[in-house]
Scaffold this motif. Structure first.
Motif, mmCIF file in Angstrom:
data_model
loop_
_atom_site.group_PDB
_atom_site.id
_atom_site.type_symbol
_atom_site.label_atom_id
_atom_site.label_comp_id
_atom_site.label_asym_id
_atom_site.label_seq_id
_atom_site.Cartn_x
_atom_site.Cartn_y
_atom_site.Cartn_z
ATOM 1 N N GLU A 88 0.713 -1.280 0.031
ATOM 2 C CA GLU A 88 -0.055 0.097 0.084
ATOM 3 C C GLU A 88 0.830 1.355 -0.044
ATOM 4 O OE1 GLU A 88 -2.446 -0.246 3.603
ATOM 5 O OE2 GLU A 88 -3.797 -1.610 2.307
ATOM 6 N N ARG A 89 2.321 0.930 -0.209
ATOM 7 C CA ARG A 89 2.995 2.382 -0.033
ATOM 8 C C ARG A 89 2.668 3.125 -1.303
ATOM 9 N NH1 ARG A 89 8.807 -0.149 0.298
ATOM 10 N NH2 ARG A 89 7.836 -1.411 -1.172
ATOM 11 N N ARG A 90 2.491 4.373 -1.049
ATOM 12 C CA ARG A 90 1.987 5.347 -2.212
ATOM 13 C C ARG A 90 3.134 5.684 -3.127
ATOM 14 N NH1 ARG A 90 -1.970 10.375 -1.327
ATOM 15 N NH2 ARG A 90 -1.996 11.159 -3.695
ATOM 16 N N ASN A 91 4.292 5.700 -2.757
ATOM 17 C CA ASN A 91 5.510 6.169 -3.535
ATOM 18 C C ASN A 91 6.582 5.070 -3.540
ATOM 19 O OD1 ASN A 91 4.257 8.814 -4.007
ATOM 20 N ND2 ASN A 91 5.271 9.528 -2.066
ATOM 21 N N GLY A 92 6.569 4.238 -2.879
ATOM 22 C CA GLY A 92 7.537 3.093 -2.701
ATOM 23 C C GLY A 92 7.320 1.929 -3.596
ATOM 24 N N GLU A 93 6.039 1.811 -4.201
ATOM 25 C CA GLU A 93 5.598 0.564 -4.830
ATOM 26 C C GLU A 93 5.606 0.916 -6.261
ATOM 27 O OE1 GLU A 93 5.419 -3.595 -5.364
ATOM 28 O OE2 GLU A 93 5.998 -2.341 -3.422
ATOM 29 N N HIS A 94 6.258 0.455 -7.067
ATOM 30 C CA HIS A 94 6.210 0.493 -8.548
ATOM 31 C C HIS A 94 4.791 -0.087 -9.128
ATOM 32 C CE1 HIS A 94 6.972 0.351 -13.080
ATOM 33 N NE2 HIS A 94 7.934 1.464 -12.545
ATOM 34 N N TRP A 95 4.226 0.783 -10.156
ATOM 35 C CA TRP A 95 2.890 0.086 -10.644
ATOM 36 C C TRP A 95 3.021 -1.236 -11.328
ATOM 37 C CZ3 TRP A 95 2.645 -1.499 -15.598
ATOM 38 C CH2 TRP A 95 3.769 -1.047 -16.374
ATOM 39 N N ALA A 96 4.055 -1.599 -11.805
ATOM 40 C CA ALA A 96 4.510 -2.905 -12.479
ATOM 41 C C ALA A 96 4.502 -4.119 -11.280
ATOM 42 C CB ALA A 96 5.679 -2.939 -13.287
ATOM 43 N N GLY A 97 5.058 -3.483 -10.028
ATOM 44 C CA GLY A 97 5.059 -4.484 -9.014
ATOM 45 C C GLY A 97 3.656 -4.789 -8.480
ATOM 46 N N LEU A 98 2.696 -3.881 -8.348
ATOM 47 C CA LEU A 98 1.363 -4.127 -7.984
ATOM 48 C C LEU A 98 0.680 -4.832 -9.102
ATOM 49 C CD1 LEU A 98 0.525 -0.425 -6.422
ATOM 50 C CD2 LEU A 98 0.863 -2.698 -5.317
ATOM 51 N N LEU A 99 0.909 -4.590 -10.304
ATOM 52 C CA LEU A 99 0.194 -4.882 -11.318
ATOM 53 C C LEU A 99 0.276 -6.506 -11.605
ATOM 54 C CD1 LEU A 99 -1.901 -4.520 -13.805
ATOM 55 C CD2 LEU A 99 -0.053 -3.972 -15.009
ATOM 56 N N TYR A 100 1.651 -6.862 -11.626
ATOM 57 C CA TYR A 100 1.952 -8.464 -11.940
ATOM 58 C C TYR A 100 3.254 -8.756 -11.206
ATOM 59 C CZ TYR A 100 5.197 -6.271 -15.083
ATOM 60 O OH TYR A 100 6.277 -5.635 -15.834
ATOM 61 N N MET A 101 4.044 -8.073 -10.953
ATOM 62 C CA MET A 101 5.531 -8.753 -10.249
ATOM 63 C C MET A 101 5.624 -9.271 -9.212
ATOM 64 S SD MET A 101 8.393 -9.257 -11.642
ATOM 65 C CE MET A 101 8.664 -8.371 -13.246
ATOM 66 N N ARG A 102 4.561 -8.760 -8.217
ATOM 67 C CA ARG A 102 4.615 -9.239 -6.939
ATOM 68 C C ARG A 102 3.854 -10.546 -6.898
ATOM 69 N NH1 ARG A 102 7.836 -7.011 -3.042
ATOM 70 N NH2 ARG A 102 8.117 -4.714 -3.052
ATOM 71 N N LYS A 103 3.095 -10.712 -7.855
ATOM 72 C CA LYS A 103 2.470 -12.023 -7.917
ATOM 73 C C LYS A 103 3.438 -13.072 -8.298
ATOM 74 C CE LYS A 103 -1.969 -9.994 -9.358
ATOM 75 N NZ LYS A 103 -1.596 -8.678 -9.127
ATOM 76 N N LEU A 104 4.659 -12.792 -9.135
ATOM 77 C CA LEU A 104 5.620 -13.628 -9.600
ATOM 78 C C LEU A 104 6.515 -13.722 -8.405
ATOM 79 C CD1 LEU A 104 5.624 -12.576 -13.375
ATOM 80 C CD2 LEU A 104 4.734 -14.321 -12.259
ATOM 81 N N SER A 105 6.970 -12.803 -7.802
ATOM 82 C CA SER A 105 8.251 -12.444 -6.912
ATOM 83 C C SER A 105 7.969 -13.362 -5.687
ATOM 84 C CB SER A 105 8.506 -11.037 -6.524
ATOM 85 O OG SER A 105 7.406 -10.531 -5.638
ATOM 86 N N ILE A 106 7.257 -13.541 -5.306
ATOM 87 C CA ILE A 106 6.768 -14.434 -3.906
ATOM 88 C C ILE A 106 7.398 -15.809 -4.384
ATOM 89 C CG2 ILE A 106 4.414 -15.167 -4.531
ATOM 90 C CD1 ILE A 106 5.811 -14.123 -1.019
ATOM 91 N N TYR A 107 7.244 -16.263 -5.562
ATOM 92 C CA TYR A 107 7.571 -17.667 -5.851
ATOM 93 C C TYR A 107 8.979 -17.665 -5.860
ATOM 94 C CZ TYR A 107 2.658 -18.841 -6.877
ATOM 95 O OH TYR A 107 1.326 -18.989 -6.584
ATOM 96 N N VAL A 108 9.534 -16.740 -6.450
ATOM 97 C CA VAL A 108 11.124 -16.426 -6.647
ATOM 98 C C VAL A 108 11.602 -16.299 -5.046
ATOM 99 C CG1 VAL A 108 13.109 -14.977 -7.489
ATOM 100 C CG2 VAL A 108 11.139 -15.690 -8.768
ATOM 101 N N THR A 109 11.011 -15.532 -4.130
ATOM 102 C CA THR A 109 11.292 -15.498 -2.923
ATOM 103 C C THR A 109 11.237 -16.823 -2.171
ATOM 104 O OG1 THR A 109 10.605 -13.265 -2.962
ATOM 105 C CG2 THR A 109 10.955 -14.354 -0.796
ATOM 106 N N TRP A 110 10.187 -17.615 -2.312
ATOM 107 C CA TRP A 110 10.020 -18.906 -1.562
ATOM 108 C C TRP A 110 11.245 -19.819 -2.078
ATOM 109 C CZ3 TRP A 110 8.970 -23.446 -4.559
ATOM 110 C CH2 TRP A 110 8.665 -24.556 -3.592
ATOM 111 N N ALA A 111 11.448 -19.611 -3.491
ATOM 112 C CA ALA A 111 12.722 -20.537 -3.688
ATOM 113 C C ALA A 111 14.086 -20.321 -3.155
ATOM 114 C CB ALA A 111 12.997 -20.807 -5.475
ATOM 115 N N LEU A 112 14.181 -18.844 -3.169
ATOM 116 C CA LEU A 112 15.430 -18.252 -2.625
ATOM 117 C C LEU A 112 15.412 -18.514 -1.212
ATOM 118 C CD1 LEU A 112 15.786 -14.763 -4.437
ATOM 119 C CD2 LEU A 112 16.891 -17.004 -5.041
#
Length: 252
Positions: free
Chosen positions: A20-44
């Motif tokens: 919910e960070r207004r300035n700290g979160e990129h629109w692409a992160g909210l739109l799709y990347m956070r949905k993908l990154s969590i799986y990378v984080t889980w693997a890492l």
């Protein structure tokens, strides 16, 4: 010890306050990347890699995107755009991994900021070389000028917290960035923000625009026009951003 599920990692690594960070979160992160990154984080999380090492990979990937952009042709532009997507993915995962493992640090925050400086500068410099007929020429200079502008714009933001820290104050809040002493300036800032022209010189947006320009280059020199536009936008944004900071309550 059982392996955590993706849902367990998401609950701790992607708290609502982060998304919910207004300035700290990129629109692409909210739109799709956070949905993908969590799986990378889980693997890492199942490897010995540290959050700061992930940030280091992010920096290398961002700079590599700029280096690839120097090469001519559409394929190089597409590859640079893909590298920027990996850069954004790692930018999401390093913080998530830090929260999951409890290894958050000032070093990590610092490296993250350095990564953003390096990546955006590298892409603009690479774009300048890409547009040049000979090295160096005026397009090379404009690429460096745009990169310097992008770095200075980020510095203007970061120096607010430096000034506040040296005065014994806490970091500026996101709300203070939208509060102005003049109503006219507040309206002007909202109008400028609505146009989103400042995003042209940011890594994700610029990498996608470069691909479009590479396609248009078959008919007219779109990449050269883009370099000129980036230099102008960086210069204008540098001034407007400074005025915005001075007129806001961030330094109050």
């Amino acid at each position: 010890m059982s392996t955590p599920s993706v849902a367990e990692v998401r609950a701790k690594a992607q708290p609502e306050m982060t998304l919910e960070r207004r300035n700290g979160e990129h629109w692409a992160g909210l739109l799709y990347m956070r949905k993908l990154s969590i799986y990378v984080t889980w693997a890492l999380a199942r490897t010995p890699i540290t959050p700061n090492q992930v940030t280091g990979l992010m920096i290398v990937t961002g700079v590599a995107a700029g280096a690839v952009l120097v090469l001519p042709g559409l394929a190089a532009a597409v590859l640079a755009a893909l590298l920027v997507q990996v850069y954004l993915l790692l930018d999401c995962s390093d913080g998530e991994l830090a929260r999951w493992t409890g290894r958050t640090s000032l070093t990590g925050v610092y490296l993250d900021r350095v990564g953003h400086y390096f990546a955006e500068a590298a892409i603009l410099i690479g774009l300048g070389f890409r547009a040049s007929e000979t090295w160096p020429d005026w397009y090379t200079v404009l690429g460096f000028a745009a990169a310097l502008g992008a770095i200075l714009i980020k510095s203007e933001t970061d120096l607010v917290d430096v000034a506040r820290a040296r005065s014994g104050l806490i970091a500026a809040t996101e709300v203070s960035a939208t509060q102005f002493q003049s109503r006219k300036l507040a309206m002007a800032r909202r109008a400028a923000a609505a146009l989103r022209f400042h995003r042209v010189i940011q890594a994700v947006e610029l990498s996608l625009i470069v691909v479009v320009a590479a396609v248009l280059d078959f008919w007219f020199p779109a990449t050269r026009i883009l370099v000129v536009a980036c230099a102008i936008i960086a210069g204008v944004q540098l001034i407007l951003h400074l005025v915005s900071i001075l007129a806001s309550r961030r330094l109050a």
